[in-house]
Design an enzyme around this catalytic site. Sequence first.
Site, PDB file in Angstrom:
ATOM      1  N   GLY A  50       0.849  -1.214  -0.141  1.00 21.41           N
ATOM      2  CA  GLY A  50      -0.200   0.042  -0.146  1.00 21.41           C
ATOM      3  C   GLY A  50       0.700   1.391   0.237  1.00 21.41           C
ATOM      4  N   LEU A  80      -5.761  -5.336  -3.886  1.00 20.03           N
ATOM      5  CA  LEU A  80      -5.895  -4.376  -5.108  1.00 20.03           C
ATOM      6  C   LEU A  80      -6.734  -2.915  -4.879  1.00 20.03           C
ATOM      7  CD1 LEU A  80      -6.792  -6.839  -7.925  1.00 20.03           C
ATOM      8  CD2 LEU A  80      -4.461  -5.984  -7.294  1.00 20.03           C
ATOM      9  N   ARG A  82      -5.901  -1.065  -2.458  1.00 17.23           N
ATOM     10  CA  ARG A  82      -5.080  -0.007  -1.888  1.00 17.23           C
ATOM     11  C   ARG A  82      -3.664   0.075  -2.587  1.00 17.23           C
ATOM     12  NH1 ARG A  82      -5.244  -4.193   1.045  1.00 17.23           N
ATOM     13  NH2 ARG A  82      -3.551  -5.113   2.162  1.00 17.23           N
ATOM     14  N   CYS A 197      -3.450  -4.168   9.457  1.00 13.65           N
ATOM     15  CA  CYS A 197      -4.546  -3.962   8.458  1.00 13.65           C
ATOM     16  C   CYS A 197      -5.649  -5.073   7.947  1.00 13.65           C
ATOM     17  CB  CYS A 197      -3.922  -3.274   7.437  1.00 13.65           C
ATOM     18  SG  CYS A 197      -3.105  -1.646   7.434  1.00 13.65           S
ATOM     19  N   CYS A 342      -8.638 -17.050  15.744  1.00 18.18           N
ATOM     20  CA  CYS A 342      -8.789 -15.885  15.241  1.00 18.18           C
ATOM     21  C   CYS A 342      -8.989 -15.823  13.588  1.00 18.18           C
ATOM     22  CB  CYS A 342      -7.396 -15.042  15.702  1.00 18.18           C
ATOM     23  SG  CYS A 342      -5.888 -15.868  14.791  1.00 18.18           S
TER      24      CYS A 342
END
Length: 378
Positions: A50, A80, A82, A197, A342
């Site tokens: 990014g 894609l 970012r 992120c 998770c």
Amino acid sequence: MQFAPLVEPGPALSGPERSRYARHTRLPEIGEVGQRRLAAARVLVVGAGGLGSPALTYLAAAGVGTIGVIDDDVVEVSNLHRQPVHGESDLGRPKVDSAMDRVRQINPYVRIVAHRQRFAADSARRLAADYDLVVDGADNFATRYLVTDACALAGIPHVWASINTFAGQLSVWWAGHGPCYRCVFPEPPPPGSVASCAEAGVLGVLPGVMGALQAAEAIKLITGTGTPAVGRIILHDALAGTWEEVPVRARPDCALCGSEPTILQVHEPAAAPPVPVVSAAAVRRVLGGSGVTVLDVREASEFVEGRIEPSVHVPLGDLLAGQGADLVDRWRATGERVVVYCRSGSRSADAVRYLLDEGVDVAESLDGGIIAWTGLSV
Ligand SMILES: [Zn+2]
């Protein structure tokens, strides 16, 4: 504070180069000499993601003569939104390859050096020594600290940015001229305590804004133009549409750049010890039975990827901050089995380490997380 130009000017520009860079050379702060400095400069961009996308694009367009790019990932569809240096036709390709193709399209006067590898301790100092400065677009703390140590030991500036959800930060770290990253952030945070992120999400345009700003800082340092962001952290809140800055100082007792440094080499961070894991199939057999609790340590925003029912939910950051203390007390008292999950198994492993440390008898991490559970592709 102003700094001398980082790079000596290269040879005179050719006619076609003069045309290409005319809007740059017209700026008195850059001029033809500044453009020749850019042509002679060598910049390493860590990560073709990014932040790397705009940084690579604008450094190439600006005529930085040698651009290195280091990344060991391949392009995935979730990149894609970012990472516009990659396109639909690049899916599955190494990121360094598609980044290299894009840079060549933008500017044939740029030499691009692709390093298809992780930024690792054994090669970090050699890599840093081949470049005048590093633009850090790493998306993880381990790489960020390796870049920090390699740059400080090589004596070169390090243009750093980090992004999360709607917030961006940027600074130029430069040991000897201002603080290094460790002066302000001496040690990495505990594994799992900061959501990535992938976990927390990020506004796609945010790395575009911050990565372009990294390119601007790099150009300023190379040409000695303006006031680089040394000794301050620039904070951008994209939701509020605000910019602020926080002054930061070099610390005389910094382990990396202080008067008696203890970090004299670049080392890989210590790997966390392995934890007990359990397969999705084994969890299905015991799910809902007595004496078993399933604990979801993801963020609530990740529930769209599926949930295991029944389960209890405590995000990892909250758990490590002690917010699940009642549950932990109960599990410690009853000795029941706790299965933690998770997204992919990394945060759950951190949670299991924490629970075992807290005296819970049986804690296991769901191998492969919700991805393995639901059969989702990454
Ligand atoms: Zn320092």
